[in-house]
Write an enzyme that holds these catalytic residues in place. Structure first.
Site, PDB file in Angstrom:
ATOM      1  N   LYS A 149    -152.218  24.867  77.437  1.00 30.69           N
ATOM      2  CA  LYS A 149    -151.817  23.862  78.431  1.00 30.69           C
ATOM      3  C   LYS A 149    -151.046  24.617  79.522  1.00 30.69           C
ATOM      4  O   LYS A 149    -149.819  24.680  79.524  1.00 30.69           O
ATOM      5  CB  LYS A 149    -150.964  22.780  77.756  1.00 30.69           C
ATOM      6  N   GLU A 182    -163.919  17.045  77.218  1.00 24.16           N
ATOM      7  CA  GLU A 182    -162.809  16.096  77.309  1.00 24.16           C
ATOM      8  C   GLU A 182    -162.772  15.546  78.722  1.00 24.16           C
ATOM      9  O   GLU A 182    -163.544  15.967  79.580  1.00 24.16           O
ATOM     10  CB  GLU A 182    -161.484  16.792  76.964  1.00 24.16           C
TER      11      GLU A 182
HETATM   12  N1  PMP Z   1    -156.772  17.121  77.577  1.00 22.94           N
HETATM   13  C1  PMP Z   1    -156.120  17.565  78.651  1.00 22.94           C
HETATM   14  C2  PMP Z   1    -156.815  18.478  79.585  1.00 22.94           C
HETATM   15  C3  PMP Z   1    -154.788  17.180  78.882  1.00 22.94           C
HETATM   16  O1  PMP Z   1    -154.134  17.631  79.938  1.00 22.94           O
HETATM   17  C4  PMP Z   1    -154.159  16.315  77.969  1.00 22.94           C
HETATM   18  C5  PMP Z   1    -152.735  15.911  78.154  1.00 22.94           C
HETATM   19  N2  PMP Z   1    -152.550  15.123  79.291  1.00 22.94           N
HETATM   20  C6  PMP Z   1    -154.901  15.835  76.871  1.00 22.94           C
HETATM   21  C7  PMP Z   1    -156.194  16.280  76.700  1.00 22.94           C
HETATM   22  C8  PMP Z   1    -154.296  14.895  75.869  1.00 22.94           C
HETATM   23  O2  PMP Z   1    -153.336  15.564  75.113  1.00 22.94           O
HETATM   24  P1  PMP Z   1    -152.054  14.819  74.510  1.00 22.94           P
HETATM   25  O3  PMP Z   1    -152.575  13.675  73.710  1.00 22.94           O
HETATM   26  O4  PMP Z   1    -151.385  15.837  73.692  1.00 22.94           O
HETATM   27  O5  PMP Z   1    -151.259  14.351  75.671  1.00 22.94           O
END
Ligand code: PMP
Length: 292
Positions: A149, A182
Site C-alpha cells: 500500500k 480489484e
Molecule cells: N484495494 C486497494 C487498491 C485499496 O486501496 C484498498 C484500501 N482502500 C482496498 C483494496 C481495501 O482494503 P481495506 O479493506 O484494507 O481498506
C-alpha cells in the site's frame, strides 16, 4: 485538528513536510486508512501489521515499533475526538536529494491524521453502484506488487479517471492475464447462489482487511467462500456483486459496463453481510477514551 508528526501532536497549520521529501518527489512511502467506530479503532493491529509489511517490502525502516505506532494512532484519535471517523497513517521516505536514491533519506516522516471520510453518497448504498471495467491493467506483481500500500497510486488513479470519464465512480481493474484483480480502492466479491467468490492474492491485489472480515462473516453464515481467479464473465453472470474497503465498507454493485447485475438492485446476501459487518465493527476494536 491536531496532526501527529514524528512523535508530536501539532496544529494542522504546522503539520508540514519538506518539498524534498521523497514521498512527494517520488511517491516513495507507504500508508494505511483505518476506521474508528463507536470509540474503537477497528482492526488496528491488522492495519499496523500491513503498514510494516508494506514498509518492509520497499526497504523502509519505520523508526518506531508497531506497538508505538498503535499507541500513536490511539493518541491522535483521542486528541481529535475521532470516535466515528477515519485515520490516515502515512510514512514517507523522508527528505533526500533530487535523485531517486532512497538511502540518502535518513529520517522517515510519520504522519497520522484523524478525521472523517465519506467516499460515496448515502443513496449509493441503498440503490447500488454502477461501475466499469477499466482498460488500465493493474500493476504486475513483479513490478510494483499491489500488496504494497504505497504512496504511489497512479495505477489506480488512471483507472479512476476512466471511471469518472465514463460517468461512474469506480472501476474494476483486470490483471495482466485479464483476470479480475480489484477496484481502484476496494476489493471485489461476486455471489452466485450460495457461493461467495473473490480473486486470490495471486491475482495481484491489496489484501484488504475488510475483505478478510467479510470472508470470515460469510463463512460464519454458512456461505461457501472461494478465492479463485475470476473473469468479467463471473461478474456479468453473478447474482450479486459488491466492493469492500475500509472507507467504502460494503458497496453493492448493480451495473458493470452498463450491464445489469442480478436484479439490478442491491442483493439480499450483500445487504445481510453489510448489516453483519456494521454490527461486528461497532463491537470490535482497540478502545479509545470513554469506550464502554
Ligand atoms: N484495494 C486497494 C487498491 C485499496 O486501496 C484498498 C484500501 N482502500 C482496498 C483494496 C481495501 O482494503 P481495506 O479493506 O484494507 O481498506
Amino acid at each position: 485538528m491536531k496532526v501527529y508528526l514524528n512523535g508530536k501532536l501539532v496544529p494542522q497549520s504546522k503539520a508540514c513536510v519538506s518539498v524534498f521529501d521523497h514521498g512527494l518527489l517520488y511517491g516513495d512511502g507507504v500508508f494505511e486508512g483505518i476506521r474508528t467506530y463507536n470509540r474503537r479503532v477497528f482492526m488496528l493491529d491488522e492495519h499496523v501489521a500491513r503498514l510494516y509489511r508494506s514498509a518492509r517490502a520497499i526497504a523502509l525502516d519505520i523508526p518506531i515499533s508497531q506497538a508505538a505506532m498503535s499507541a500513536a494512532v490511539v493518541m491522535t484519535c483521542n486528541a481529535n475526538r475521532t470516535w466515528d471517523g477515519y485515520v490516515r497513517v502515512v510514512v514517507t521516505r523522508g527528505v533526500g536529494t533530487l535523485g531517486l536514491n532512497p538511502y540518502v533519506c535518513k529520517k522517515p516522516q510519520i504522519i497520522i491524521i484523524a478525521g472523517r471520510i465519506q467516499l460515496y453518497p448515502h443513496e449509493l448504498y441503498e440503490k447500488g453502484m454502477s461501475i466499469i471495467t477499466a482498460g488500465t491493467v493493474r500493476n504486475h506483481p513483479e513490478a510494483v506488487n499491489p500488496c504494497i500500500k504505497s504512496l504511489n497510486y497512479l495505477n489506480n488513479i488512471l483507472a479512476k479517471i476512466e471511471a469518472i470519464n465514463a460517468g461512474v465512480m469506480e472501476a474494476i481493474m483486470l490483471n495482466h492475464n485479464g483476470h479480475v484483480a480489484e477496484a481502484t480502492g476496494d476489493n471485489v466479491f461476486a455471489i452466485q447462489g450460495d457461493r461467495l467468490m473473490t480473486p486470490p492474492p495471486s491475482a495481484g491485489l491489496l489484501e484488504g482487511i475488510t475483505r478478510d472480515v467479510v470472508i470470515t462473516l460469510a463463512g460464519q453464515r454458512g456461505m461457501t467462500v472461494m478465492e479463485r481467479d475470476m473473469t468479467r464473465y463471473d461478474l456479468y453472470t453473478a447474482d450479486e456483486v459488491f466492493l469492500t474497503g475500509t472507507a467504502a465498507e460494503i458497496v453493492p454493485v448493480v451495473r458493470i459496463d452498463r450491464r445489469v447485475i442480478g436484479t439490478g438492485k442491491p442483493g439480499r446476501k450483500t445487504l445481510e453481510l453489510s448489516t453483519a459487518f456494521k454490527e461486528f465493527a461497532r463491537q470490535q476494536g482497540t478502545p479509545l477514551r470513554g469506550c464502554t
